[in-house]
Design a protein around this motif. Sequence first.
Motif, short mmCIF file in Angstrom:
data_model
loop_
_atom_site.label_atom_id
_atom_site.label_comp_id
_atom_site.label_asym_id
_atom_site.label_seq_id
_atom_site.Cartn_x
_atom_site.Cartn_y
_atom_site.Cartn_z
N CYS A 77 0.83 -1.20 0.00
CA CYS A 77 0.00 0.00 0.00
C CYS A 77 0.86 1.25 0.00
CB CYS A 77 -0.90 0.00 1.23
SG CYS A 77 -2.11 -1.34 1.26
N ALA A 78 0.21 2.41 -0.14
CA ALA A 78 0.91 3.69 -0.08
C ALA A 78 1.49 3.89 1.32
CB ALA A 78 -0.04 4.83 -0.42
N GLU A 79 2.72 4.40 1.36
CA GLU A 79 3.44 4.63 2.62
C GLU A 79 3.26 3.44 3.56
OE1 GLU A 79 3.27 8.48 4.40
OE2 GLU A 79 2.84 9.47 2.50
N SER A 80 3.58 2.27 3.02
CA SER A 80 3.36 1.01 3.73
C SER A 80 4.45 0.73 4.76
CB SER A 80 3.32 -0.14 2.71
OG SER A 80 3.30 -1.39 3.34
N LYS A 146 9.07 3.29 4.34
CA LYS A 146 7.67 3.24 3.90
C LYS A 146 7.55 3.65 2.43
CE LYS A 146 5.39 4.07 8.36
NZ LYS A 146 4.43 4.93 9.08
N GLU A 150 6.26 1.55 -0.88
CA GLU A 150 5.22 2.08 -1.76
C GLU A 150 5.65 2.01 -3.22
OE1 GLU A 150 2.80 6.25 -2.69
OE2 GLU A 150 3.95 6.04 -0.83
N CYS A 217 1.84 5.67 -11.60
CA CYS A 217 1.43 6.22 -10.30
C CYS A 217 -0.05 6.59 -10.34
CB CYS A 217 2.27 7.44 -9.93
SG CYS A 217 3.96 7.09 -9.42
#
Length: 523
Positions: A77-80, A146, A150, A217
């Motif tokens: 996921c985003a900023e995982s 993170k 991502e 993106c």
Amino acid sequence: MPSNHRKKKHKKPASPCSLPVQQQQSLGTELGEEQRNSLKPYTVKRNDSVGRYIVAAKDLKAGETILDTRPLVVGPCAESDPVCLGCHSTFDPGSADFRCDSCGWRICSPDCVSSPHGTHRSLECIPLRDKNVNRLLQAATADELKLMYEAVLTLRCMLLKTVDPARYASILEMDPLNAVRQAIPKLWNRNQKAIVGRIRDDWGFQEFSEQELHTICGVIEVNAFEVGQEPVKARALFPEAYLLMHDCTPNTGHTDAPQTHRLTVRTLGEVKAGQPLTLAYAYILQGTLKRRQHLWEEKFFWCTCARCSDPTEFGTYCSAVRCTKCRRGYLLPGNPLDQGADWRCTGGCANTASCQTIVLLLEKAFQKLDSIDGNDVEGYEHFLRAYGTVLHENHHLLLSAKHSLCELYGKAEGYLIPNLNSEQLKRKETLCRDLLEVIDQLEPGLSRLRGTILYELHVPLMIEAGQLFQGGAIQRPELRRRLKEVQRLLQESEHILALEPEGSPEHGVAEAARDAIKNMGPI
């Protein structure tokens, strides 16, 4: 789903349109594109405002499968937070630190990256090793880590360009909304630094142009589905599923299978031929102001659906704030499609409040709610008492607290089923009914949320019926009537949640409901 018992009849051969989706897909490999499209329960349309979307090709019943498809690509996921690049499961504090023996990225076990469902070995593993990205991984701060995770999904998509051109072409069919996103400098510049520059400059993948990476993106941000259930956290792109229009009162729901993340989309209720097939991109139990802001920030459009256009949200008043002047009416937005519109009293006292005042009030309330421990029954009850005098009883923040409580009564320590007194059982019943009243307006039919609440509701009703009968307060006919209601709730819950994939918590609830019905015996 079991059908009512009927005398057997000779069946006609199934027409292609009545075949299960899996058989349609198998048959579709032998047919041309036009014939394959004729098997689908939907038709693709296009207009200038929303682009391509799908509508029902025929009248559809509740629970009919619209899509049943494997993901094109899955990734963090985003900023995982760090996840296993094999199965995307999170790591418990203090868990063993296994590393991929090729690229050095963390995995959950030595065998995981060889899983047939994973793509780490076949996509980014060797390129990351060859680029010696592990040295950057070891030196990264928690925040940098993170962003590195991502970027993995974007890299996976780009690597498909060479490894699997057909899948890559399917990804490019999705709209990245580049023009819209480029007009948001904060977003575009953030992606340039965190993902595009990282992949090209830091990791050395110069073969991918900046425009290609920005496009991917956008495809991910606009079209990805969150998939997986604890401890798995991931997002995925699916063929055709991106054509489902958003609506804050959707007529379809979706599930993804554990491990494979195969996506299934089904109708929640009956859908007439020609009606758009819709899915909610935002949480149903949220107010319009919050919901529309989320959709703009995450999906880059301002929703104008029927629910967003109605200040009362179909009479649920999920956003309403009590008027401080007359105390009879509620403050609602004068124009719900204007995020900055003043709010006006419905009680006729002509009181108004600026949108900024409402936002500050709700932010303070949200912070209070968010600070409550997830198992703190008294904390949630105190929140309801404190803000019940400020917000409408159906306000989305109060609904969130009620949702937590309806599950905690019976599961939290000190509030297990054998420990609940009659007052607490009645409280659980009331909470469930409050939620169902709103859900039946905003997500009627075979919704997952409705199925779980129905199951929670059966518990206090069954216990109360038994206690009243044993105490002589009700006679056998009334006991039978009450148990029939319990049975109906369990049957409906099982009917809804049995559609969830095996291995999911919701499917487990369906099995529990089935066992409960069996244990009740004939009534």
